[in-house]
Design a protein around this motif. Structure first.
Motif, PDB file in Angstrom:
ATOM      1  N   HIS A  42      56.232 -42.471   3.632  1.00  0.00           N
ATOM      2  CA  HIS A  42      55.070 -42.149   2.805  1.00  0.00           C
ATOM      3  C   HIS A  42      55.425 -41.137   1.723  1.00  0.00           C
ATOM      4  CE1 HIS A  42      54.782 -38.986   6.009  1.00  0.00           C
ATOM      5  NE2 HIS A  42      54.449 -38.228   4.991  1.00  0.00           N
ATOM      6  N   GLU A  77      50.027 -40.330   1.380  1.00  0.00           N
ATOM      7  CA  GLU A  77      49.403 -39.322   2.246  1.00  0.00           C
ATOM      8  C   GLU A  77      48.746 -38.276   1.352  1.00  0.00           C
ATOM      9  OE1 GLU A  77      51.140 -36.775   5.983  1.00  0.00           O
ATOM     10  OE2 GLU A  77      52.067 -36.395   4.050  1.00  0.00           O
ATOM     11  N   HIS A 136      55.674 -34.144  -1.469  1.00  0.00           N
ATOM     12  CA  HIS A 136      56.904 -34.479  -0.761  1.00  0.00           C
ATOM     13  C   HIS A 136      57.061 -35.985  -0.606  1.00  0.00           C
ATOM     14  CE1 HIS A 136      53.947 -34.305   2.610  1.00  0.00           C
ATOM     15  NE2 HIS A 136      54.655 -35.313   3.091  1.00  0.00           N
ATOM     16  N   ALA A 178      58.557 -38.672   2.320  1.00  0.00           N
ATOM     17  CA  ALA A 178      58.892 -38.663   3.745  1.00  0.00           C
ATOM     18  C   ALA A 178      59.746 -39.868   4.117  1.00  0.00           C
ATOM     19  CB  ALA A 178      57.620 -38.655   4.586  1.00  0.00           C
ATOM     20  N   GLU A 182      60.605 -34.869   3.741  1.00  0.00           N
ATOM     21  CA  GLU A 182      60.154 -34.741   5.123  1.00  0.00           C
ATOM     22  C   GLU A 182      60.897 -35.773   5.965  1.00  0.00           C
ATOM     23  OE1 GLU A 182      55.811 -35.082   5.612  1.00  0.00           O
ATOM     24  OE2 GLU A 182      56.153 -36.262   7.410  1.00  0.00           O
TER      25      GLU A 182
HETATM   26 ZN    ZN Z   1      54.099 -36.165   4.928  1.00  0.00          ZN
END
Ligand code: ZN
Length: 137
Positions: free
Chosen positions: A6, A53, A77, A79, A127
């Motif tokens: 994500h 997200e 971020h 991921a 992440e």
């Molecule tokens: Zn995340």
């Protein structure tokens, strides 16, 4: 790293941004949940091969609050989906990558998550997201 799971986006108002993603962009809302430990309210949007997200700070203790104050809303971020997060973290450390924590912490959807220091990743906050345990897909 197995795939991009994500993309995390910091938002000021989760409900307003959900409307943008679902009604304006025509994407599907998967779920909304609170991650108390990170002080964020999270919405997952289904964007086909990757999820979006949306992260709204629940208080000024949230890292997302600080991010929005400093940089405004936007991409926070990226991921990667992984399995065996502790082993992946150990491998990265061995290769000289700095991590923001010693141990993985709880993320949305029951995942275990950890972050790589953006200075180790040339300006990107990555992440690691492990849903192989109790997490859902
Ligand atoms: Zn995340």
């Amino acid at each position: 790293m197995e795939k991009v799971d994500h993309i995390g986006i910091a938002v000021r108002d989760l409900d307003e941004r959900i409307t943008y993603y679902t009604e304006t962009l025509g994407l599907k809302l998967m779920k909304v949940e609170e991650v108390e430990s990170q002080q964020v309210r999270v919405a997952f949007i289904d964007a086909g091969n990757v999820k979006i997200e949306l992260l709204e700070p629940m208080s000024d203790k949230s890292a997302i609050h600080g991010f929005i104050e400093k940089r405004g809303e936007g991409i926070h971020h990226v991921a990667f989906g992984v399995t065996g997060i502790r082993e992946r973290m150990a491998e990265l450390r061995e290769k000289g990558v700095r991590l923001l924590s010693e141990e993985p912490g709880p993320g949305a959807g029951g995942a275990e998550v950890a972050f790589m220091h953006p200075k180790s990743s040339f300006g990107v906050l990555y992440e690691l997201c492990d849903k192989s345990g109790k997490g859902d897909k």
